[in-house]
Motif scaffolding. Structure first.
Motif, mmCIF file in Angstrom:
data_model
loop_
_atom_site.group_PDB
_atom_site.id
_atom_site.type_symbol
_atom_site.label_atom_id
_atom_site.label_comp_id
_atom_site.label_asym_id
_atom_site.label_seq_id
_atom_site.Cartn_x
_atom_site.Cartn_y
_atom_site.Cartn_z
ATOM 1 N N ALA B 96 39.229 18.241 30.332
ATOM 2 C CA ALA B 96 40.308 18.351 29.357
ATOM 3 C C ALA B 96 41.654 18.577 30.042
ATOM 4 N N SER B 97 41.672 19.381 31.103
ATOM 5 C CA SER B 97 42.964 19.742 31.677
ATOM 6 C C SER B 97 43.449 18.758 32.741
ATOM 7 N N ARG B 98 42.542 17.939 33.290
ATOM 8 C CA ARG B 98 42.953 17.069 34.392
ATOM 9 C C ARG B 98 42.844 15.573 34.082
ATOM 10 N N SER B 99 42.685 15.229 32.806
ATOM 11 C CA SER B 99 42.531 13.808 32.465
ATOM 12 C C SER B 99 43.776 13.243 31.797
ATOM 13 N N GLY B 100 44.886 13.995 31.840
ATOM 14 C CA GLY B 100 46.107 13.573 31.162
ATOM 15 C C GLY B 100 46.692 12.261 31.666
ATOM 16 N N LYS B 101 46.431 11.944 32.933
ATOM 17 C CA LYS B 101 47.004 10.717 33.504
ATOM 18 C C LYS B 101 46.126 9.494 33.258
ATOM 19 N N PHE B 102 44.944 9.723 32.750
ATOM 20 C CA PHE B 102 43.998 8.610 32.581
ATOM 21 C C PHE B 102 44.445 7.668 31.458
ATOM 22 N N LYS B 103 44.416 6.367 31.729
ATOM 23 C CA LYS B 103 44.859 5.382 30.722
ATOM 24 C C LYS B 103 43.674 4.590 30.182
ATOM 25 N N PRO B 104 43.247 4.917 28.962
ATOM 26 C CA PRO B 104 42.076 4.242 28.410
ATOM 27 C C PRO B 104 42.382 2.863 27.814
ATOM 28 N N GLN B 105 43.635 2.512 27.730
ATOM 29 C CA GLN B 105 44.016 1.181 27.243
ATOM 30 C C GLN B 105 45.102 0.607 28.145
ATOM 31 N N PRO B 106 45.126 -0.692 28.411
ATOM 32 C CA PRO B 106 44.114 -1.683 28.009
ATOM 33 C C PRO B 106 42.800 -1.483 28.783
ATOM 34 N N TRP B 107 41.740 -2.025 28.235
ATOM 35 C CA TRP B 107 40.423 -1.815 28.825
ATOM 36 C C TRP B 107 39.586 -3.077 28.714
ATOM 37 N N SER B 108 38.793 -3.316 29.721
ATOM 38 C CA SER B 108 37.836 -4.427 29.610
ATOM 39 C C SER B 108 36.526 -4.030 30.271
ATOM 40 N N VAL B 109 35.472 -4.701 29.861
ATOM 41 C CA VAL B 109 34.142 -4.406 30.376
ATOM 42 C C VAL B 109 33.555 -5.697 30.947
ATOM 43 N N ALA B 110 33.042 -5.594 32.169
ATOM 44 C CA ALA B 110 32.395 -6.757 32.783
ATOM 45 C C ALA B 110 30.931 -6.795 32.364
ATOM 46 N N ILE B 111 30.504 -7.934 31.847
ATOM 47 C CA ILE B 111 29.105 -8.117 31.470
ATOM 48 C C ILE B 111 28.494 -9.058 32.509
ATOM 49 N N ASP B 112 27.356 -8.642 33.056
ATOM 50 C CA ASP B 112 26.840 -9.370 34.205
ATOM 51 C C ASP B 112 25.314 -9.385 34.187
ATOM 52 N N GLY B 113 24.737 -10.143 35.084
ATOM 53 C CA GLY B 113 23.298 -10.112 35.275
ATOM 54 C C GLY B 113 22.544 -11.105 34.425
ATOM 55 N N GLU B 114 21.333 -10.716 34.033
ATOM 56 C CA GLU B 114 20.386 -11.613 33.379
ATOM 57 C C GLU B 114 20.757 -11.886 31.926
ATOM 58 N N CYS B 115 21.827 -12.638 31.720
ATOM 59 C CA CYS B 115 22.198 -12.990 30.350
ATOM 60 C C CYS B 115 22.922 -14.333 30.350
ATOM 61 N N MET B 116 23.018 -14.943 29.178
ATOM 62 C CA MET B 116 23.597 -16.281 29.070
ATOM 63 C C MET B 116 25.125 -16.251 29.010
ATOM 64 N N LYS B 117 25.687 -15.118 28.601
ATOM 65 C CA LYS B 117 27.141 -15.078 28.424
ATOM 66 C C LYS B 117 27.809 -13.960 29.223
ATOM 67 N N PRO B 118 27.672 -14.046 30.544
ATOM 68 C CA PRO B 118 28.362 -13.023 31.341
ATOM 69 C C PRO B 118 29.866 -13.242 31.277
ATOM 70 N N GLY B 119 30.624 -12.262 31.735
ATOM 71 C CA GLY B 119 32.080 -12.425 31.735
ATOM 72 C C GLY B 119 32.777 -11.094 31.579
ATOM 73 N N VAL B 120 34.094 -11.147 31.607
ATOM 74 C CA VAL B 120 34.876 -9.926 31.413
ATOM 75 C C VAL B 120 35.415 -9.949 29.987
ATOM 76 N N TYR B 121 35.065 -8.953 29.225
ATOM 77 C CA TYR B 121 35.446 -8.909 27.814
ATOM 78 C C TYR B 121 36.423 -7.770 27.557
ATOM 79 N N ASP B 122 37.438 -8.065 26.778
ATOM 80 C CA ASP B 122 38.376 -7.020 26.385
ATOM 81 C C ASP B 122 37.691 -6.046 25.424
#
Lengths: 195, 320
Positions: B96-122
């Protein structure tokens, strides 16, 4: 001021952590899990006072100021005071006198076993801290009070064995203890004492 | 009396997050640069709008009654001030006291591995197609304390299916973001970074498992794993990985951070189980935050009816 005149000041200084704990309790500032916070706080201050007490002799050796010895008993008794707070937190707040659970903890959990051992060993030292007992025990008093070295080691392992991943704080405490014990060695000499 | 239970707090009474963080920053600045310096830095903060203003946004949700408990909620203040998030520090107050600088937006998640639609998704691409649900779950920490938290999220399975995992996808692995500039706890190798967690595919697809974006009807505060985290309510809290930047479908069981750190203490499964103690402490009881007396810990954290079948025939002492 005569050294003994500073004793009330030292007493006040040693009480600061306790007052801070009370103040934080009243102002609801002991985290969302106050029992754990009290446990950690009192445990940490027991260890701090244990090391401060153990620092008196090396400090005397280094500075040549023998008057420091006058403060050692009070520091030792404050160690015992914070240890009592720590242990009663464990009994009354953490386990709420669930004796079966308390015994199981002491027997089954190595970190509790060593912590409990350290606390039990502190009792004879506190009891024999009066002038009268010191005189009565004579040379045995010194031998008995060497138990504090063992207590110190137990306290470090008590801390080390309970942390989840961040072992740095107990390791630092351990290194300080090692240093304070090493400085007692007669092989390590400092300048001659003041007259 | 030392022990005080915090009063229940209405959202309206809670200090605006940005203001709260500014206050922390102010205190830090005072200690660093003295009063004059702190006044200066806070003044610039007033002129330049902070980028993290998004945190604490209201979310529109539907309540999920099927999976929610009706137990008393742990107050918002406790949920957001007593956290384990080692990337910000190991003390419960650090996140709580040391996460003030953290920027949660913009954000994306990389989907990878054994799947048909890998990629970086917003973030939006992942969340938008789904209806957010409020689910009130018990959370049991491996340290023997627990909370009841109204999460906002979507079933993880619904999200994962969109990426079309193949038949080789037997597990799902998750990775937490690593930003040393914004996460001061990363300076020390307390765990092997980045933080990693994993689930078997059937655990990941289970309707109780949610991808979480909020709590108490608002977006997640940084200390609770903003902007997107996992919640697996029948497992110890450390399985519910925070601030996810990567999801990978794997054929082999993935490595997980606490298991790497102490394999005999933290298993891959980490199901809440009062019958299997942590090697150093009992898991038989827990203290619900706000309670004085401990309560019995329930197997699978009380979700046995829904999830016990996942582990039929498995020795849970061996697979702890």
């Amino acid at each position: 001021m005569a050294p003994s005149g500073k004793k009330p000041l030292l007493f006040l200084a040693c009480s600061i952590p306790f007052c801070l704990l009370i103040y934080n309790g009243i102002t609801n500032n002991l985290t969302a899990n106050p029992i754990k916070e009290i446990t950690h706080f009192t445990g940490e201050w027991t260890l701090n006072f244990l090391l401060i007490t153990l620092a008196v002799t090396p400090l005397r050796k280094i500075t040549g100021n023998n008057a420091l010895i006058r403060y050692r008993r009070m520091l030792g008794l404050f160690t015992f005071f914070y240890a009592c707070l720590h242990f009663s937190t464990f009994l009354a707040l953490d386990h709420f006198f669930d004796w079966a659970e308390i015994v199981r903890d002491i027997v089954k959990r190595p970190y509790v076993t060593v912590g409990f051992t350290a606390f039990i060993l502190l009792i004879p030292l506190a009891v024999t801290s009066t002038n009268k007992m010191t005189r009565r025990l004579g040379n045995n008093w010194r031998k008995l009070h060497r138990l504090i070295y063992l207590i110190g080691v137990c306290a470090i392992f008590h801390y080390l064995w309970l942390v989840k991943a961040d072992i740095l704080p107990p390791v630092i405490y351990g290194l300080i203890l090692c240093l304070l014990l090493a400085l007692r060695s007669p092989r390590i000499k400092f300048k001659s004492r003041k007259t | 009396m030392l022990i005080k239970t915090p009063d229940p707090i209405k959202p309206s009474q809670i200090t605006d997050k940005q203001q709260y963080l500014n206050r922390r920053q102010f205190i830090r600045d005072t200690t660093k640069f003295g009063m004059a310096g702190a006044l200066l830095t806070s003044a610039t903060g007033l002129i330049l709008p902070a980028e993290t203003a998004l945190a604490g946004t209201k979310l529109s949700t539907v309540k999920n009654h099927e999976f929610s408990t009706d137990e008393e909620l742990t107050p918002y203040d406790a949920v957001t001030s007593y956290n384990n998030f080692y990337e910000f520090g190991t003390d419960k107050r650090d996140p709580a006291s040391r996460s003030g600088k953290f920027k949660p937006q913009p954000w994306s998640v990389a989907i990878d591995g054994e799947c048909m639609k890998p990629g970086v998704y917003d973030y939006e691409d992942i969340i938008k197609p789904h209806q957010l649900e409020e689910r009130i779950y018990r959370l049991r920490c491996v340290e023997a304390w627990s909370m009841v938290i109204p999460w906002v999220g979507i079933p993880l399975g619904d999200v994962l299916k969109r990426f079309e995992p193949t038949s080789r996808a037997k597990y799902v692995s998750f990775t937490t973001v690593m930003r040393p500039d914004e996460m001061p706890g990363l300076r020390r190798d307390v765990l092997r970074w980045p933080y990693r967690e994993g689930l078997r595919i059937d655990e990941a697809m289970h309707p109780l498992t949610i991808l979480t974006v909020g709590l108490y009807g608002e977006t997640l505060p940084n200390q609770n794993g903003a902007p997107i985290r996992l919640i697996v309510p029948w497992k110890y809290g450390f399985k519910s990985i925070k601030s996810i930047v990567k999801i990978e479908f794997t054929h082999k069981q993935p490595k997980t951070s606490w298991n790497i750190s102490a394999p005999h203490e933290y298993g891959f499964y980490a199901n809440v189980n009062p019958e299997v103690d942590h090697p150093r402490w009992s898991q038989g009881k827990e203290r619900r935050i706000g309670d004085f007396l401990k309560r019995e810990t329930l197997k699978f954290n009380g979700y046995g009816e829904q999830v016990a079948a996942l582990y039929n025939g498995m020795d849970l002492r061996k697979h702890y």
